[in-house]
Scaffold this active site. Structure first.
Site, short mmCIF file in Angstrom:
data_model
loop_
_atom_site.label_atom_id
_atom_site.label_comp_id
_atom_site.label_asym_id
_atom_site.label_seq_id
_atom_site.Cartn_x
_atom_site.Cartn_y
_atom_site.Cartn_z
N HIS B 128 0.80 -1.33 -0.07
CA HIS B 128 0.11 -0.07 0.22
C HIS B 128 0.82 1.30 -0.02
CE1 HIS B 128 -2.73 3.02 1.84
NE2 HIS B 128 -3.74 2.09 1.58
N ASP B 206 3.05 -4.24 7.81
CA ASP B 206 1.91 -3.50 7.77
C ASP B 206 0.74 -4.60 7.97
OD1 ASP B 206 0.22 -2.05 4.97
OD2 ASP B 206 -0.33 -2.32 7.03
N GLN B 209 -4.61 -4.84 7.00
CA GLN B 209 -5.65 -5.77 6.58
C GLN B 209 -5.69 -6.97 7.74
OE1 GLN B 209 -7.90 -5.53 4.37
NE2 GLN B 209 -7.03 -3.40 3.97
N LYS B 233 -9.99 -0.54 10.31
CA LYS B 233 -10.27 -1.70 9.55
C LYS B 233 -10.73 -2.78 10.26
CE LYS B 233 -7.50 0.11 6.00
NZ LYS B 233 -7.93 0.50 4.61
N CYS B 373 -4.57 2.26 -3.88
CA CYS B 373 -3.40 2.77 -3.38
C CYS B 373 -2.30 1.74 -3.16
CB CYS B 373 -3.51 2.87 -1.77
SG CYS B 373 -4.91 4.09 -1.43
#
Lengths: 153, 415
Positions: B128, B206, B209, B233, B373
């Site tokens: 992303h 990251d 998600q 999220k 993104c």
């Protein structure tokens, strides 16, 4: 042919838009073009190339290439049909008029013919920039072409 | 794991989410844009409202009762988060605005003081922008090499490719996603970070998600140094997220932002910093949202992240199979289904994602169209945009059917 039980969609995707998307007019390279300018909408992935040829104060040639959504491609196709073989002043008025029309501003332009079908885009604000991308790119192309021609004199 | 989530349980869960009962354009909402943001159960919405109705007061600084209550609730939410992600030391949990700010914090604070000219910073092709651009920018600023770890043709990651990069030397930092928001690829965080550590690299994951869709425990990631994720999220409010960082690293890092709360003593010419975590939490914190976030974790924790993951994977795989059967539709997901959950990206031949998404929207089906993104990924895949349906535990089999049905109709309409 298809199950048209979606009136909202039909308001946006008028048959004429779909036709221009499937059979774009003035699509391809322009021989002897003065300039080709690329317009890109990174947010949604529309890309359009507008090639112009100027002569004696008129836009004598205008073609486009690119890939993008049907609104963007149809708008480019309709635009090239509308502006070609017209004096530059008129072309600029048409560009400005169409922009104002889509943005819901006061518009002195009487939009007729195929272009009228794009008026429905006003109700889908997210798609307005798709419809306007070819026009703003044409605007850039005309500016650059005139500068180029002015400079070479 | 307890019993898998049943349709009856999903129906009960959906009662907790007011927005799922909306109509859009005269049709029932089929919300399939969960990778962009998730919906909130009433428990979270009410918790946020309760903060402002009952215990609103600025935290940390006050001596009065409300301030104490508010501070307790705020720090309690920090503990909840630490428990949820399997972290023992609460002080390693830093509240930020979201994943993006968390990554920027590490890039600015750790990156600037540890990455120099000639060093290497590595990210994957599918990151992303929030976990790509900060590192690219840091590398440019410092004269460091910015390396991209490419995907394999079947849309996974090969550790051999990473090792080839690591062997070049001077890899100071590796930043990668635990779960792709475009491809739904689940990455082997443990193995990747272990390999990176062999070559002395600092590792940031990251988890934006992953945290909302997979059972994640940082105890299983001993070689990871930083993890970033967002509340919105995972059924929490927007505007709040977390950076978890290894204490030794955080203690050595300079502050990211300066101001109230992150100080101890402010002299005329010099100031001393507060301890962790507050060293990295300048200004009045977003306590309203962090308290509400704690309730989101309670909610999901009660259902069980493992059961949520199992259910969502079933939905996504079902949706994939249905879409792959529609002529002209191409799914962009790992070839190996065991590595795939959450997001389902697809192209639709000559039908542009924008047109597809607009058609679906007219039927009340919300998907995303664009580059998500991830322009570097789109470029490598050779597409300008894709459509993406992404699932959560409150989506149903009927909604999967609806998605497939409407995509098919759209293909015919634009045919």
């Amino acid at each position: 042919m298809m199950d048209r039980n979606t009136p909202a969609i039909d308001a946006l995707y008028r048959e004429v838009i779909l036709d221009h998307h499937r059979h774009p007019r003035n699509f391809g390279a322009l021989e002897g073009a003065d300039i080709t300018v690329e317009g890109y909408n990174p947010l949604c992935g529309d890309r359009v190339e507008i090639a112009v040829k100027l002569e004696g104060g008129s836009l004598v040639g205008c073609q486009f290439k690119g890939e993008g959504c049907s609104i963007c491609m149809a708008s480019a196709s309709m635009m090239t049909e509308e502006v070609v073989r017209r004096p530059l002043e008129e072309v600029k008025e048409t560009i400005e008029g169409f922009r104002a029309l889509l943005k819901g501003e006061e518009c002195p332009l009487a939009v007729e013919g195929d272009l009228e079908s794009l008026v429905g885009v006003r109700n889908f604000p997210v798609r307005i920039k798709c419809a306007l991308l070819p026009w703003s790119t044409l605007n850039d192309a005309l500016k650059q072409a005139q500068e180029k021609k002015g400079g070479s004199r | 794991m307890r019993e898998p989530i049943s349709p009856a349980e999903v129906a009960r869960i959906r009662q907790d989410f007011p927005i799922l009962h909306r109509q859009v354009r005269g049709k029932p909402l089929v919300y399939l844009d969960n990778a962009a943001t998730t919906q909130k159960p009433i428990q979270v919405i009410d918790a946020q409202a309760r903060v402002y109705k009952e215990l609103n007061a600025n935290v940390h600084r006050g001596v009065h009762f409300l301030s104490q209550e508010s501070t307790d609730a705020y720090e309690k939410s920090r503990r909840k988060i630490a428990r949820h992600v399997g972290v023992k030391d609460d002080a390693e949990v830093i509240f930020t605005r979201g994943t993006t700010e968390a990554v920027n914090l590490v890039a600015a604070s750790y990156g600037r003081t540890n990455v120099g000219a000639g060093d290497r910073v590595v990210v994957t092709r599918m990151e992303h922008h929030s976990n790509f651009v900060p590192w690219q920018s840091l590398a440019l600023e410092k004269g460091a090499e910015f390396e991209i770890w490419e995907l394999t043709p079947d849309l996974t990651l090969d550790l051999n490719d990473l090792e080839r990069i690591l062997k070049k030397g001077r890899v100071k930092l590796l930043a990668f996603t635990a779960m792709s928001n475009v491809l739904g690829l689940i990455t082997p965080v443990r193995e990747i970070s272990a390999l990176a550590k062999q070559y002395g690299a600092t590792v940031l994951v990251d988890a934006a998600q992953a945290m909302g869709h997979l059972p994640v425990s940082l105890a299983d990631w001993p070689h990871v140094d930083f993890v970033a994720f967002s509340a919105h999220k995972m059924c929490g409010p927007t505007g709040i997220g977390v950076l978890w960082g290894r204490r030794t690293l955080l203690e050595a890092m300079p502050p990211f932002q300066f101001g109230g709360d992150m100080i101890l003593q402010v002299g005329d010419q010099k100031t001393s910093w507060n301890e962790l975590p507050w060293k990295f939490e300048a200004g009045t914190p977003n306590y309203g949202d962090s308290i509400a976030f704690g309730f989101a974790l309670d909610y999901m924790g009660q259902i069980g992240m493992d059961r949520i993951a199992e259910y969502e994977t079933r939905l996504v795989h079902g949706a994939r199979a249905r879409l792959e059967r529609i002529p002209g539709v191409k799914v962009l997901a790992p070839a190996n289904p065991d590595l795939h959950s959450g997001a389902l990206s697809f192209t639709t031949g000559h039908v542009h994602p924008h047109d597809l998404a607009t058609f679906l929207d007219a039927e009340g089906v919300a998907v995303r169209a664009g580059h998500h993104c991830a322009q570097p990924l789109m470029r490598k895949l050779g597409v300008i945009a894709t459509s993406r349906a992404s699932f959560s535990f409150y989506n149903t089999e009927e909604e999967v059917d609806r998605l497939a049905q409407v995509v098919k109709q759209a293909m015919e309409y634009f045919g």
